[in-house]
Each structure stands twice: as C-alpha cells, then as structure tokens.
Design an enzyme around this catalytic site. Structure first.
Site, short mmCIF file in Angstrom:
data_model
loop_
_atom_site.label_atom_id
_atom_site.label_comp_id
_atom_site.label_asym_id
_atom_site.label_seq_id
_atom_site.Cartn_x
_atom_site.Cartn_y
_atom_site.Cartn_z
N ARG A 110 0.61 -1.20 0.29
CA ARG A 110 -0.11 0.30 -0.20
C ARG A 110 0.93 1.26 0.09
O ARG A 110 0.54 2.24 0.72
CB ARG A 110 -1.00 -0.08 1.42
CG ARG A 110 -1.69 -0.79 0.45
CD ARG A 110 -3.44 -1.41 2.16
NE ARG A 110 -4.04 -2.24 2.50
CZ ARG A 110 -4.37 -2.79 2.43
NH1 ARG A 110 -3.09 -3.39 3.41
NH2 ARG A 110 -4.37 -4.18 2.51
N LYS A 132 1.76 11.41 -10.44
CA LYS A 132 1.04 10.98 -11.48
C LYS A 132 1.97 9.62 -12.40
O LYS A 132 3.13 9.60 -12.69
CB LYS A 132 0.58 11.34 -12.76
CG LYS A 132 -0.78 12.03 -12.83
CD LYS A 132 -1.25 12.38 -14.43
CE LYS A 132 -2.70 12.88 -13.97
NZ LYS A 132 -3.35 13.52 -15.69
N GLU A 174 6.59 18.14 -25.24
CA GLU A 174 6.27 18.63 -23.57
C GLU A 174 7.02 19.75 -24.46
O GLU A 174 5.82 20.61 -22.71
CB GLU A 174 6.96 17.73 -22.65
CG GLU A 174 6.23 16.31 -22.87
CD GLU A 174 4.32 16.09 -22.46
OE1 GLU A 174 3.90 17.31 -22.12
OE2 GLU A 174 3.52 15.20 -22.55
N LYS A 202 5.38 23.37 -14.03
CA LYS A 202 4.02 21.86 -13.66
C LYS A 202 4.44 21.91 -12.30
O LYS A 202 2.88 21.82 -11.43
CB LYS A 202 5.06 20.78 -14.16
CG LYS A 202 4.36 19.51 -13.93
CD LYS A 202 4.39 17.74 -14.89
CE LYS A 202 3.56 17.45 -14.33
NZ LYS A 202 3.65 16.01 -15.35
N GLU A 212 -6.30 16.81 -9.95
CA GLU A 212 -6.85 16.41 -11.26
C GLU A 212 -8.41 16.84 -10.43
O GLU A 212 -9.47 16.86 -12.03
CB GLU A 212 -5.88 15.69 -12.66
CG GLU A 212 -6.81 16.97 -13.53
CD GLU A 212 -6.11 15.53 -14.81
OE1 GLU A 212 -4.73 15.49 -14.21
OE2 GLU A 212 -6.52 15.35 -15.50
N ARG A 216 -5.28 21.34 -12.93
CA ARG A 216 -4.26 20.61 -13.62
C ARG A 216 -4.31 19.90 -14.63
O ARG A 216 -3.54 19.55 -15.51
CB ARG A 216 -4.02 19.05 -12.77
CG ARG A 216 -3.09 18.26 -13.07
CD ARG A 216 -2.47 17.45 -12.27
NE ARG A 216 -0.88 16.71 -13.06
CZ ARG A 216 -0.28 15.35 -11.35
NH1 ARG A 216 -0.81 15.50 -10.52
NH2 ARG A 216 0.42 15.18 -12.26
N ASN A 220 -3.22 18.47 -19.82
CA ASN A 220 -3.27 17.70 -20.78
C ASN A 220 -3.05 18.39 -21.92
O ASN A 220 -3.79 17.96 -23.06
CB ASN A 220 -4.56 17.06 -20.61
CG ASN A 220 -4.42 15.25 -19.90
OD1 ASN A 220 -3.65 15.35 -20.16
ND2 ASN A 220 -5.22 15.50 -18.69
N HIS A 223 -2.81 16.79 -25.56
CA HIS A 223 -2.47 15.42 -25.49
C HIS A 223 -4.20 14.56 -25.89
O HIS A 223 -4.23 12.82 -25.91
CB HIS A 223 -2.40 15.01 -23.80
CG HIS A 223 -1.32 15.34 -23.62
ND1 HIS A 223 -0.77 16.62 -23.72
CD2 HIS A 223 0.10 14.79 -23.31
CE1 HIS A 223 0.85 16.43 -22.72
NE2 HIS A 223 1.26 15.35 -22.95
N HIS A 227 -3.09 10.93 -27.70
CA HIS A 227 -3.22 9.67 -27.39
C HIS A 227 -4.38 8.57 -27.83
O HIS A 227 -4.13 7.81 -28.52
CB HIS A 227 -4.30 10.07 -25.32
CG HIS A 227 -3.00 10.03 -24.00
ND1 HIS A 227 -3.62 11.14 -23.18
CD2 HIS A 227 -1.62 10.42 -23.91
CE1 HIS A 227 -2.80 11.08 -22.33
NE2 HIS A 227 -1.58 10.98 -22.97
N HIS A 239 5.94 9.68 -27.66
CA HIS A 239 4.90 10.82 -27.21
C HIS A 239 5.13 11.98 -27.15
O HIS A 239 3.68 12.53 -27.92
CB HIS A 239 4.78 9.43 -25.69
CG HIS A 239 3.98 11.36 -24.92
ND1 HIS A 239 2.89 10.90 -24.97
CD2 HIS A 239 3.92 12.38 -23.91
CE1 HIS A 239 2.16 11.57 -23.81
NE2 HIS A 239 3.35 12.25 -23.36
#
Ligand SMILES: NC(=O)c1ccc[n+]([C@@H]2O[C@H](COP(=O)([O-])OP(=O)(O)OC[C@H]3O[C@@H](n4cnc5c(N)ncnc54)[C@H](O)[C@@H]3O)[C@@H](O)[C@H]2O)c1
Length: 335
Positions: A110, A132, A174, A202, A212, A216, A220, A223, A227, A239
């Site tokens: 955990r 993330k 990016e 960031k 988010e 936030r 993206n 993106h 994606h 990417h």
C-alpha cells in the site's frame, strides 16, 4: 544546480536539476531506509548509488512493458527479496520506467517511498514530476494508475547526452506545450534552466490541483489527439511527437471555434516547428477511429472534450461539435 520545490504541504519535495545530480541520491533517500529497489531498463545505461543495500531490476522496453504484468513481476520480486514499507524504490529511466515503477511503489505494501531519476528529457520536464503513476491496458493508455508523489526527483542533465536524438526531440514536444502554459521565454534559455522552468510551471499547477479536479487538466494540452494517435498508430509515434501534432490540432480547433485568431495558430506552428517537430497529421489514418478514441478520453465526461486556448488562456472545453473535430482532422493531413 537549480532546486525547484513541488509545493504539496507535508508531501512537498525538491526537484534537483543540473549536471551530475544523480550523485546526490544518497542525500535524498528518506531517513531510515535500509534497502533500495532500483528499477531501470537495459537501454538506459545509467548507474546510481543509493548508498544502502540495493538490487537492480531491469524491465522491458516500450509501452507494452508499461503493464500490470510488469507491476506484478516487480512486486513479486520485491516480496521475495523482503522489501518493506520503510525501504525505497528508485526509478531510473524515461517515463515508461517512472510511470511503471512509480505505480508499483504506490501499490506494493500500500505504498513505499519513491525517488525518481528521470533520464529522458520528457521524463525530466513532465513524467517524473507531479505524482501521476500508472500503466496501460490493451484497451488504452494509462487506464490504471494512482497518485503517488516521490520524495525527491533528480533531473541529471549529464545523462541526456547519450539519449537518442529522436527521444530528445520527443521531449521537446512537452517543452513546446509549456510555451502555452506561461513559458514563452523557454526557447531562449540554456538547457538546465529550460528544464527547471518547465518543472516550475508543472510544480505550480500540481501544487494548486494535485488530483486534477480542475486546473491540472491544462497539462493535457495537446494530449487528446496525441493519445488517440498513439493508440491508433500502435505507438509508432513517440509521445512528444504526438503531443506536437496535438498542440497544432488544438490550436486549429480553437480557431475554428472562434476562441483564438490566425496569429495565435501561427505561433503554435512556429513553436512546434521551431523544435523540428511535426505540425501535420500522418497520412492514412482512419479519422473516424481517431474521433472514437478521443470520445473515450478520460476528460470526456460530457461529449468530446478538449483542452483549448482562448481569451482566458488554456482551459478545458466540453461538448465540442463532432463536425468541427472531424473537419479539422481532415484539414491537417500532410500534403
Ligand atoms: N506520469 C506523467 O505525468 C506522464 C507525463 C508525460 C508522459 N508520461 C509517460 O511517459 C512515457 C514516455 O516516456 P519517454 O518519452 O521518456 O519514453 P521511454 O521511457 O520509453 O524512453 C525512451 C527510450 O529511451 C531510453 N532511454 C532512457 N533514458 C536514456 C538515456 N539517458 N540514454 C539513452 N537511452 C535512454 C529508454 O530505455 C527507451 O528506450 C509514456 O508512457 C507517457 O505516457 C507520463
């Protein structure tokens, strides 16, 4: 060396940017740690010394290795080794390694402490910052994940020297994104300051909206189409290359919706093109499939949803008419 703080209350941490920062690992390993599980890939070729007993796990390459199967392998190996919650996971690699090892660190027992040593430009300015973590499913990218903040991030610019040129270029995708999130000075900065400036942008956004729930999502930018392109093209675009196309697409869509003018679309083309990144859509893609994939984007809770530039800056826009989405795709195909 430049230090940038990610401001998250008790979970705040520093990002150290500069030549040779990987050698600061012993200083940033949390107090009391007895063992370090280092996760990397063969192609990375960057050695680190955590200063405590450690073992190195080498995971596979590419998006296929960013999987639940790899997470299971790592967790089982750590269990056999006896890694505990007071030990640390050190991810040494690009975004594939930091996302996968980060997610394994989030779920093993955990949650065990995590330090990132990102070794691609893309991971230094983006993937390793902000907590993330996650892996892909056959149904799509990043569909399983967790928010799990590292205790420190070491962005060592020395290791970027051995990065293949196409990977460096991908990171520039990016960096180009940050131009439109307040980084208009980025192109003029030397590399370490440029990386630190991206990290600072960031960090500020993540600090204001860690999970988010709103702001936030601007990270993206570019993106939604990126994606979809990566999924449709079975990941043969890097990417950052997909993000580059996605940025120009988002600008053209915003123009069609009357949110920005032609000059601002040109600025997008110039910034993206200035990094030698693609500004048009590869030929031969099924645009119906792309629209379908964009409709399944995690942001799309009420109709086709994009992050778009506009009079108030970059923001999330829901319910975009499918006709416009389709037309702008058709217009953007490379001649
Ligand atoms: N978590 C986030 O917030 C976030 C943000 C952006 C991207 N991502 C994820 O990041 C991933 C892409 O990351 P990437 O572009 O770093 O790709 P990558 O991790 O696949 O690395 C690219 C290649 O470079 C190699 N490599 C890494 N460092 C090297 C070095 N110093 N020298 C030589 N070779 C080296 C790797 O082994 C790999 O072959 C995607 O899965 C994307 O979803 C995550």
């Amino acid at each position: 060396m430049i230090t940038v703080a990610v401001p998250l209350g008790e979970r705040s941490y520093d990002v150290l940017v500069g030549w040779g920062t990987r050698h600061r690992l012993t200083e940033v390993i949390p107090v009391g740690v007895r063992r370090a599980a280092v996760v990397t890939q063969a192609a990375v070729g960057v050695e680190v010394d955590p200063g405590v007993e450690h073992q190195v796990w080498t995971m596979g390459e590419g998006e296929d290795a960013k999987s639940l199967a790899t997470v299971e392998e790592l967790c089982r190996a750590w269990a056999r080794w006896g890694l505990t919650r007071t030990d640390v996971v050190v991810a040494v690699g690009g975004g594939v390694v930091t996302d996968t090892a980060g997610f394994a660190a989030a779920v093993y027992h955990r949650g065990v402490p995590l330090v990132h040593v990102p070794t691609t430009l893309l991971a230094q300015v983006d993937a390793a910052i902000g907590g993330k973590t996650g892996v892909n499913l056959p149904e799509g990218k990043n569909l399983v994940g967790a928010f799990w903040q590292p205790s420190a991030v070491l962005c060592d610019t020395e290791v970027l020297d051995r990065l293949p040129p196409r990977e460096y270029l991908s990171g520039c995708g990016e960096v180009a994104k940050y131009h439109f999130l307040g980084g208009t000075d980025l192109l003029d900065l030397p590399l370490d300051e440029r990386i630190a400036r991206c990290v600072a942008i960031k960090a500020e956004i993540v600090g204001s909206d860690e999970r988010e729930s709103g702001r936030r999502a601007v990270l993206n930018y570019g993106h939604t189409l990126a994606h979809a392109l990566e999924t449709a093209g079975h990941y043969d675009l890097r990417h950052g290359e997909a993000v580059a196309i996605g940025l120009v697409y988002a600008a053209r869509l915003a123009r069609r919706l009357g949110r920005i003018d032609d000059a601002r679309v040109d600025e997008h083309r110039k910034v993206v093109g200035g990094y030698d990144l693609p500004t048009s859509l590869p030929r031969g893609l099924d645009h119906g499939q792309l629209v379908g994939l964009m409709a399944r984007d995690k942001k799309a809770t009420s109709g086709l949803t994009f992050v778009l530039d506009g009079p108030r800056g970059v923001e999330t826009v829901a319910g975009v008419d499918e006709r416009h989405v389709r037309d702008v795709l058709d217009e953007m195909v490379a001649p």
